[in-house]
Write a protein that holds these residues in place. Structure first.
Motif, PDB file in Angstrom:
ATOM      1  N   ARG A 118       0.804  -1.211   0.000  1.00  0.00           N
ATOM      2  CA  ARG A 118       0.000   0.000   0.000  1.00  0.00           C
ATOM      3  C   ARG A 118       0.840   1.265   0.000  1.00  0.00           C
ATOM      4  N   GLY A 119       2.163   1.123   0.052  1.00  0.00           N
ATOM      5  CA  GLY A 119       3.031   2.285   0.071  1.00  0.00           C
ATOM      6  C   GLY A 119       3.193   2.922  -1.293  1.00  0.00           C
ATOM      7  N   ILE A 120       3.870   4.064  -1.311  1.00  0.00           N
ATOM      8  CA  ILE A 120       4.092   4.800  -2.554  1.00  0.00           C
ATOM      9  C   ILE A 120       5.117   4.060  -3.402  1.00  0.00           C
ATOM     10  N   GLY A 121       4.815   3.917  -4.668  1.00  0.00           N
ATOM     11  CA  GLY A 121       5.741   3.276  -5.587  1.00  0.00           C
ATOM     12  C   GLY A 121       5.703   1.776  -5.570  1.00  0.00           C
ATOM     13  N   SER A 122       4.779   1.166  -4.840  1.00  0.00           N
ATOM     14  CA  SER A 122       4.746  -0.299  -4.787  1.00  0.00           C
ATOM     15  C   SER A 122       4.282  -0.903  -6.103  1.00  0.00           C
ATOM     16  N   ARG A 123       3.436  -0.191  -6.820  1.00  0.00           N
ATOM     17  CA  ARG A 123       2.933  -0.741  -8.083  1.00  0.00           C
ATOM     18  C   ARG A 123       4.010  -0.773  -9.159  1.00  0.00           C
ATOM     19  N   TYR A 124       5.059   0.047  -8.998  1.00  0.00           N
ATOM     20  CA  TYR A 124       6.134   0.062  -9.987  1.00  0.00           C
ATOM     21  C   TYR A 124       7.236  -0.933  -9.656  1.00  0.00           C
ATOM     22  N   GLY A 125       7.091  -1.635  -8.562  1.00  0.00           N
ATOM     23  CA  GLY A 125       8.082  -2.643  -8.210  1.00  0.00           C
ATOM     24  C   GLY A 125       9.079  -2.143  -7.184  1.00  0.00           C
ATOM     25  N   VAL A 126       9.372  -2.958  -6.208  1.00  0.00           N
ATOM     26  CA  VAL A 126      10.340  -2.634  -5.163  1.00  0.00           C
ATOM     27  C   VAL A 126      11.492  -3.611  -5.283  1.00  0.00           C
ATOM     28  N   PRO A 127      12.737  -3.146  -5.348  1.00  0.00           N
ATOM     29  CA  PRO A 127      13.860  -4.089  -5.476  1.00  0.00           C
ATOM     30  C   PRO A 127      13.995  -4.929  -4.220  1.00  0.00           C
ATOM     31  N   PRO A 128      14.328  -6.197  -4.370  1.00  0.00           N
ATOM     32  CA  PRO A 128      14.483  -7.054  -3.185  1.00  0.00           C
ATOM     33  C   PRO A 128      15.694  -6.644  -2.365  1.00  0.00           C
ATOM     34  N   GLN A 129      15.657  -6.973  -1.088  1.00  0.00           N
ATOM     35  CA  GLN A 129      16.714  -6.599  -0.165  1.00  0.00           C
ATOM     36  C   GLN A 129      17.721  -7.716   0.086  1.00  0.00           C
ATOM     37  N   ASP A 130      17.568  -8.865  -0.604  1.00  0.00           N
ATOM     38  CA  ASP A 130      18.439  -9.995  -0.296  1.00  0.00           C
ATOM     39  C   ASP A 130      19.849  -9.801  -0.827  1.00  0.00           C
ATOM     40  N   ARG A 131      20.044  -8.938  -1.854  1.00  0.00           N
ATOM     41  CA  ARG A 131      21.363  -8.712  -2.426  1.00  0.00           C
ATOM     42  C   ARG A 131      21.971  -7.381  -1.975  1.00  0.00           C
ATOM     43  N   LYS A 132      21.279  -6.668  -1.136  1.00  0.00           N
ATOM     44  CA  LYS A 132      21.756  -5.347  -0.724  1.00  0.00           C
ATOM     45  C   LYS A 132      22.768  -5.492   0.407  1.00  0.00           C
ATOM     46  N   LYS A 133      23.831  -4.714   0.329  1.00  0.00           N
ATOM     47  CA  LYS A 133      24.881  -4.780   1.337  1.00  0.00           C
ATOM     48  C   LYS A 133      24.434  -4.060   2.603  1.00  0.00           C
ATOM     49  N   GLY A 134      24.874  -4.583   3.730  1.00  0.00           N
ATOM     50  CA  GLY A 134      24.575  -3.965   5.002  1.00  0.00           C
ATOM     51  C   GLY A 134      23.218  -4.324   5.572  1.00  0.00           C
ATOM     52  N   VAL A 135      22.491  -5.213   4.938  1.00  0.00           N
ATOM     53  CA  VAL A 135      21.177  -5.610   5.415  1.00  0.00           C
ATOM     54  C   VAL A 135      21.315  -6.945   6.149  1.00  0.00           C
ATOM     55  N   VAL A 136      20.761  -7.007   7.353  1.00  0.00           N
ATOM     56  CA  VAL A 136      20.813  -8.233   8.145  1.00  0.00           C
ATOM     57  C   VAL A 136      19.841  -9.241   7.540  1.00  0.00           C
ATOM     58  N   LYS A 137      20.382 -10.377   7.115  1.00  0.00           N
ATOM     59  CA  LYS A 137      19.569 -11.364   6.419  1.00  0.00           C
ATOM     60  C   LYS A 137      19.192 -12.548   7.310  1.00  0.00           C
ATOM     61  N   ILE A 138      19.785 -12.655   8.481  1.00  0.00           N
ATOM     62  CA  ILE A 138      19.443 -13.749   9.387  1.00  0.00           C
ATOM     63  C   ILE A 138      18.288 -13.326  10.278  1.00  0.00           C
ATOM     64  N   PRO A 139      17.505 -14.260  10.795  1.00  0.00           N
ATOM     65  CA  PRO A 139      16.387 -13.869  11.684  1.00  0.00           C
ATOM     66  C   PRO A 139      16.902 -13.215  12.957  1.00  0.00           C
ATOM     67  N   LYS A 140      16.240 -12.149  13.347  1.00  0.00           N
ATOM     68  CA  LYS A 140      16.625 -11.410  14.553  1.00  0.00           C
ATOM     69  C   LYS A 140      15.819 -11.811  15.778  1.00  0.00           C
ATOM     70  N   ARG A 141      14.783 -12.602  15.612  1.00  0.00           N
ATOM     71  CA  ARG A 141      13.983 -13.025  16.738  1.00  0.00           C
ATOM     72  C   ARG A 141      13.373 -14.399  16.426  1.00  0.00           C
ATOM     73  N   VAL A 142      12.954 -15.080  17.473  1.00  0.00           N
ATOM     74  CA  VAL A 142      12.340 -16.391  17.359  1.00  0.00           C
ATOM     75  C   VAL A 142      10.858 -16.230  17.641  1.00  0.00           C
ATOM     76  N   VAL A 143      10.030 -16.645  16.666  1.00  0.00           N
ATOM     77  CA  VAL A 143       8.589 -16.527  16.822  1.00  0.00           C
ATOM     78  C   VAL A 143       8.108 -17.669  17.693  1.00  0.00           C
TER      79      VAL A 143
END
Length: 388
Positions: free
Chosen positions: A361-386
């Motif tokens: 529902r955010g701005i620009g979502s219909r034009y596509g959002v780049p995935p964050q899995d290849r971005k540097k500096g992003v924590v990719k491991i789970p930070k909490r246990v559900v």
């Protein structure tokens, strides 16, 4: 060591060997020598044998596919190696067409018309019985793929009946689906495509009716019987339970033996927001009708209760649509300039509704959002246990 020949005798002998031999050969020898010579055509004998085999199959079992069976599929897996219909031979209903297996000549146009089996030949030699229906083995268009079976499609009169009940008579889609044994998504698709077809007819556009008729002749078709007011057979399963992602994990829940563990308890254990299986099926009214039938309720009372449930469902859907429309109007701010011809509508949105992610529902979502899995500096491991 053998004695040597004189020079004169050796010269005479070599002279005699160089003389041409007389051509004294029989007719059989000449025929063999011609066969050993290289032919004028570059086609090998193996290809010629394949060609003869091909025309042998075309004039034999393959002639069944030149004239398809009326009102039935005509797949390769439905015939044996001799070109006989398997289900007809087992049922004893149809007298199979016999072909000349030794005919290896290429068929011409006149021979094709003569070899095509007519509808009068597709009768029982004993009692003129109709063609037996297709079995599961007859619905295999690819003999090497035993897992794929051709699914039936709706006939044109069946589609017209669905369109009339939904659009003209105003019946709900759920009711038409349960009466016709057709899935609700397919009912909606039939109504939309029929409306588009009628719109094209009003605009004078040409429809691909010959192509549609050819496709219907090659596939299994579910017909609608207008005399009885119902389809001739069950088209498909309409009450399959959709697989929820919360039900894919394995869970061990200890429970006392005296506790009556129901579907509601199972759904609550897997996910607090998960509905039970009785509420997640596409047609929960069929379960309620089966329960009423199990209690010994009469047909008139059951129909009355079903009509009451449909009315309540219509009221709930109507209130839900009105509430959604009021929410949309409240969220939109309309501005009409003085003397303007347009109306500007403004809506408050949040770009980051979910923590660390972009919401649809955010701005620009219909034009596509780049995935964050290849971005540097992003924590990719789970930070909490559900917690489970």
């Amino acid at each position: 060591m053998p004695p040597r020949l004189p020079r004169a005798a050796a010269a005479h002998t070599s002279y005699q060997t160089q003389l041409p031999q007389p051509l004294l050969r029989c007719a059989q020898c000449l025929h063999k020598s011609r066969q050993q010579q290289q032919p004028f055509s570059s086609t090998s004998p193996h290809s010629t044998r394949l060609r003869r085999t091909m025309f042998k199959w075309l004039n034999g079992p393959g002639a069944n596919f030149k004239n398809p069976l009326p009102g039935s599929t005509n797949y390769l897996n439905a015939y044996d190696s001799q070109g006989q219909l398997i289900r007809a031979m087992e049922d004893g209903s149809i007298g199979g067409r016999k072909y000349n297996q030794n005919d290896t000549t290429p068929p011409n146009a006149t021979d094709d018309e003569a070899d095509m089996p007519s509808k009068s030949e597709m009768v029982n030699l004993k009692g003129n019985k109709p063609l037996p229906p297709e079995t599961l083995d007859d619905l295999l268009p690819f003999p090497l793929n035993r897992q794929f079976r051709s699914a039936p499609v709706l006939s044109e009169e069946f589609k017209d009946e669905i369109y009339q009940r939904v659009v003209t008579q105003g019946h709900p889609v759920r009711r038409v689906s349960s009466e016709m044994n057709v899935e609700m998504r397919r009912v909606g698709a039939v109504v939309r495509l029929k409306a588009l077809e009628k719109q094209w007819e009003e605009q004078g556009k040409t429809l691909a009716l010959p192509y549609a008729n050819a496709i219907l002749a090659m596939l299994p078709v579910t017909h609608y019987d207008r005399a009885q007011g119902r389809p001739r057979r069950i088209h498909e399963s309409i009450n399959d339970l959709p697989v929820h992602t919360s039900t894919l994990r394995q869970l061990f829940l200890p429970a006392p033996e005296s506790r009556h563990f129901t579907r509601q308890d199972a759904a609550r254990a897997l996910d607090p927001g998960l509905l039970p299986a009785d509420a997640r099926v596409p047609h929960p009214e069929l379960i309620a009708a089966a329960r009423d039938r199990a209690t010994g309720m009469g047909n008139t009372e059951r129909r009355q209760k079903m009509a009451e449930r449909e009315e309540r469902e219509k009221e709930v859907l109507k209130k839900r649509k009105e509430k959604s429309r009021a929410r949309e109007e409240k969220a939109v701010t309309k501005v009409v300039p003085v003397g303007g011809r347009w109306e500007f509508r403004f809506r408050d949105v949040k770009a980051d509704v979910v923590e660390g992610e972009r919401d649809r529902r955010g701005i620009g979502s219909r034009y596509g959002v780049p995935p964050q899995d290849r971005k540097k500096g992003v924590v990719k491991i789970p930070k909490r246990v559900v917690p489970v």
